[in-house]
Design a protein around this motif. Sequence first.
Motif, PDB file in Angstrom:
ATOM      1  N   PHE A 188      -4.436  -1.660   4.626  1.00 33.20           N
ATOM      2  CA  PHE A 188      -4.296  -1.929   3.304  1.00 33.20           C
ATOM      3  C   PHE A 188      -2.833  -2.532   2.952  1.00 33.20           C
ATOM      4  CE2 PHE A 188      -3.644  -2.053  -1.240  1.00 33.20           C
ATOM      5  CZ  PHE A 188      -4.793  -2.562  -1.712  1.00 33.20           C
TER       6      PHE A 188
ATOM      7  N   GLN B 166      -1.581  -5.649   4.554  1.00 33.21           N
ATOM      8  CA  GLN B 166      -2.210  -6.944   3.851  1.00 33.21           C
ATOM      9  C   GLN B 166      -1.364  -7.208   2.497  1.00 33.21           C
ATOM     10  OE1 GLN B 166      -6.265  -6.120   3.397  1.00 33.21           O
ATOM     11  NE2 GLN B 166      -6.528  -6.921   5.441  1.00 33.21           N
ATOM     12  N   GLU B 167      -1.213  -5.963   1.645  1.00 36.05           N
ATOM     13  CA  GLU B 167      -0.297  -6.137   0.636  1.00 36.05           C
ATOM     14  C   GLU B 167       0.917  -6.626   0.810  1.00 36.05           C
ATOM     15  OE1 GLU B 167      -0.963  -5.613  -2.264  1.00 36.05           O
ATOM     16  OE2 GLU B 167       0.672  -4.929  -3.408  1.00 36.05           O
TER      17      GLU B 167
ATOM     18  N   LEU C  85       1.859  -8.859   2.695  1.00 36.26           N
ATOM     19  CA  LEU C  85       1.781 -10.184   2.837  1.00 36.26           C
ATOM     20  C   LEU C  85       1.592 -10.970   1.538  1.00 36.26           C
ATOM     21  CD1 LEU C  85      -0.544 -10.899   6.108  1.00 36.26           C
ATOM     22  CD2 LEU C  85       1.581 -12.060   5.472  1.00 36.26           C
ATOM     23  N   ARG C  86       0.773 -10.335   0.690  1.00 32.83           N
ATOM     24  CA  ARG C  86       0.278 -10.915  -0.425  1.00 32.83           C
ATOM     25  C   ARG C  86       1.656 -10.975  -1.277  1.00 32.83           C
ATOM     26  NH1 ARG C  86      -0.571  -9.592  -5.826  1.00 32.83           N
ATOM     27  NH2 ARG C  86       0.016  -7.310  -5.544  1.00 32.83           N
TER      28      ARG C  86
ATOM     29  N   LYS D  23      -3.469 -14.600   1.588  1.00 34.27           N
ATOM     30  CA  LYS D  23      -4.250 -13.633   2.403  1.00 34.27           C
ATOM     31  C   LYS D  23      -5.175 -12.911   1.495  1.00 34.27           C
ATOM     32  CE  LYS D  23      -3.440 -13.823   6.869  1.00 34.27           C
ATOM     33  NZ  LYS D  23      -2.745 -14.836   6.804  1.00 34.27           N
TER      34      LYS D  23
ATOM     35  N   VAL E   2      -6.453  -9.541   0.500  1.00 31.98           N
ATOM     36  CA  VAL E   2      -6.372  -7.734   0.659  1.00 31.98           C
ATOM     37  C   VAL E   2      -7.774  -7.299   0.435  1.00 31.98           C
ATOM     38  CG1 VAL E   2      -5.260  -5.935   0.021  1.00 31.98           C
ATOM     39  CG2 VAL E   2      -4.387  -8.194  -0.428  1.00 31.98           C
ATOM     40  N   ASP E   3      -8.317  -6.789   1.545  1.00 33.56           N
ATOM     41  CA  ASP E   3      -9.454  -5.826   1.343  1.00 33.56           C
ATOM     42  C   ASP E   3      -9.373  -4.819   0.807  1.00 33.56           C
ATOM     43  OD1 ASP E   3     -11.125  -8.204   2.167  1.00 33.56           O
ATOM     44  OD2 ASP E   3     -10.597  -7.700   4.289  1.00 33.56           O
TER      45      ASP E   3
ATOM     46  N   MET F 143     -10.485   4.474   1.596  1.00 30.76           N
ATOM     47  CA  MET F 143      -9.096   4.583   2.022  1.00 30.76           C
ATOM     48  C   MET F 143      -8.486   5.660   1.086  1.00 30.76           C
ATOM     49  SD  MET F 143      -7.466   1.360   0.071  1.00 30.76           S
ATOM     50  CE  MET F 143      -5.632   1.913   0.023  1.00 30.76           C
TER      51      MET F 143
END
Lengths: 400, 313
Positions: free
Chosen positions: A14, A17-18, A20-21, B268, B270-271, B276
């Motif tokens: 996560f 990805q975060e 990247l965001r 992108k 984010v999943d 988690m």
Amino acid sequence: MSKKQKIEAAKKAFAEQEALRLQNLENAKTERLSEDDCTFVQMDEKLHDQKFEHEPISFYKDAWLRFKQNKASIVAAAIILVIVLMAIFAPVFSGTSYREQHTEFGVLPPRIPYLENLGIADGCRTMEIQKSVLDTYGDAVVEVIREYNQYYRGKPIPMVEAKVNQYILKGADDYYFFFGTDNLGRDLWVRLWRGTRISLIIGVCSVLINCFIGVVYGAVSGYYGGKVDMLMQRIIEILGGVPFLVMAILFVMFLGAGIRSFILVLIITGWIGMSRMIRAQFFRYKDYEYVLASRTMGASDRRLIFRHILPNAIGPIITQATFAVPSAIFSESFLSYLGLGIQAPEPSIGVLLAEGQGSLTTSPHLTLFPAIVVSLLMLSFNLFGNGLRDAFDPRARGSE
Amino acid sequence: MTDDKILEVNHLCKYFSSGKKSVMKAVDDVSFFVKRGETFGLVGESGCGKTTTGRTIIRLYKPTSGEVIFNGKRIDGRLSKEDSRAVTSKMQMIFQDPIASLNPRMTVEEIICEGAKINKLFPDKESMRKRMYEMLDLVGLTREHATRYPHEFSGGQRQRIGIARALITQPDMIIADEPISALDVSIQAQVLNLLNDLRKDLGLTILFIAHDLSVVKYFSDRVAVMNRGRIVELSSASQVYDHPVHPYTKSLLSAIPIPNPRVEKQRKRVDYDPGMHGYDASNQPSMYEIEPGHFVFLSEKEFADAKKQLAAQ
Ligand SMILES: Nc1ncnc2c1ncn2[C@@H]1O[C@H](COP(=O)(O)OP(=O)(O)OP(=O)(O)O)[C@@H](O)[C@H]1O
Ligand SMILES: [Mg+2]
């Protein structure tokens, strides 16, 4: 992998990805289109939609437009209308009554003015007669078809097959019995239409009452649902489990055979199908958004049921009722045929069929005409019902 | 805008039980309030309980527990006739499906006037009709449309008829349940702009339900993000958009397309994996106020981390 590791892995993924965001968001900031790149096209005028040019089309008008296109149903409707009119007026306007007996005119074949000149329905019947007594028939013999010998204990007996006018033979020259007479000399034309009338009354009355009970029962069961519905459905299951024929016989035995007991027999379980259909409609529509919308505005149960939910079922109700009429008539005929019919002088289609079948080979007209009428009724009601169904619910076309 | 709370929802729960054992917690301990005149957005993915929340507030469903206060009065549970009229005329709903939300057997006039008729808001037919024409005008339809049946209209037009129906009782608050999600993209702006104008002109309070943060950002003053029947983050629209704290909010934000092809290409998603968090008996989440007016549903440890991160930004 342990649970802890799994959680760690999910967190790490996560975080990547975060990152990247956020990167993308930065990019977007530098590349963002500025407001100067855009202009407003219309801000100040109030826009209105155009009005429609065509006529408003209500649900019923729409259904009628569709129904009109179905030729078979139109024809069926016309046939039903003719039969109904005949059932009402034919017995009134003929000279005789359904119970007037002319024993001397027993089992006359059909005789119809004008048609008789063409050799159809001319009151004649082909008979096999001993040649020696042919003369006693006098004028009644219209035509000798052939002569032959019948051997009785080895001796030849000369016979003729001759077309004999029964009306002249029985001295009924002045009468025209369109559909002939039965063995008591009663006019079948009158009896048949009178019988049709009674069959129709039984069919229509029982269906109307069934509709009423079915709609109320189904509406309550479907609208309130839950425990009420549970209880009401169990009652239906118990009722539906009782064999129809047994119940019919018991009713006729206790109440006597008459229109009223017939209608009662057809009602006991007849409404169940209708109530099931209505219940299904209620389950389907009671959570529809327009019903909810009305409920948020404080609509009463009555308003919700009659204004919003039930109108959806009008098409299916009419259609189902139309299909139910011929099956009620059929049940009536079937019971009459079994000998549980309407009381003696009173005819119904089923009674006439039952009477006629005994002499099916010698005087087929006694069975033929009632059979034609009942078949026409069945066929027409079914075609008419099909047309209604397609008109009310075009998506259901061709189903069943 | 004042600080006057028009609607207050406290610990609202709505469970659906199917069968004896399985219980569906569609709304689970939800609390928020809506100030008079503001637009409050409720976002979340499909099936998270937004519609159920809205319908429970407007008394279509009976709450399992919790309380709903509207205009200073509790409206969950049984109400007197008078109190119930205050809800049925002062709170209205706009529905998601423009086809299912209008009765096909009624004319537009009958549909729009229904609420007024049931609540007996007008002394005679003429004044009601006059008001109905005003409503039609307000939503951009003409008088001639009054005699028409719903099936003759497009989706956007139908939705506007639905709005006119909601407005005729002069409500204080409107619950708009995804009013544009069933519409064609080209029509969405039409309905959204209409709602926006009405809000400004009539001073309406709107509880706006959507599954798409971009719409809510454009439209709302404050936003609550819902996930699995709970509110996970609640704050002003700009804070939620610029400084999301809860991972689920971040995930939702990452799904918004960026109206710039070069950037959009690199976007992108984010999943979000609810696992988690690793919540267990000793590590339970609850609501924390991370900034003034910015609430988030996290465990104590996560909250501490998030606070540090936010301070660093
Ligand atoms: N009447 C009901 N009986 C049982 N379960 C229900 C009922 N209504 C909703 N649910 C369940 O509750 C959950 C929340 O549903 P809800 O309709 O509130 O979601 P939503 O957030 O509005 O979704 P969407 O964006 O698709 O409209 C769903 O999982 C749904 O299956
Ligand atoms: Mg929904």
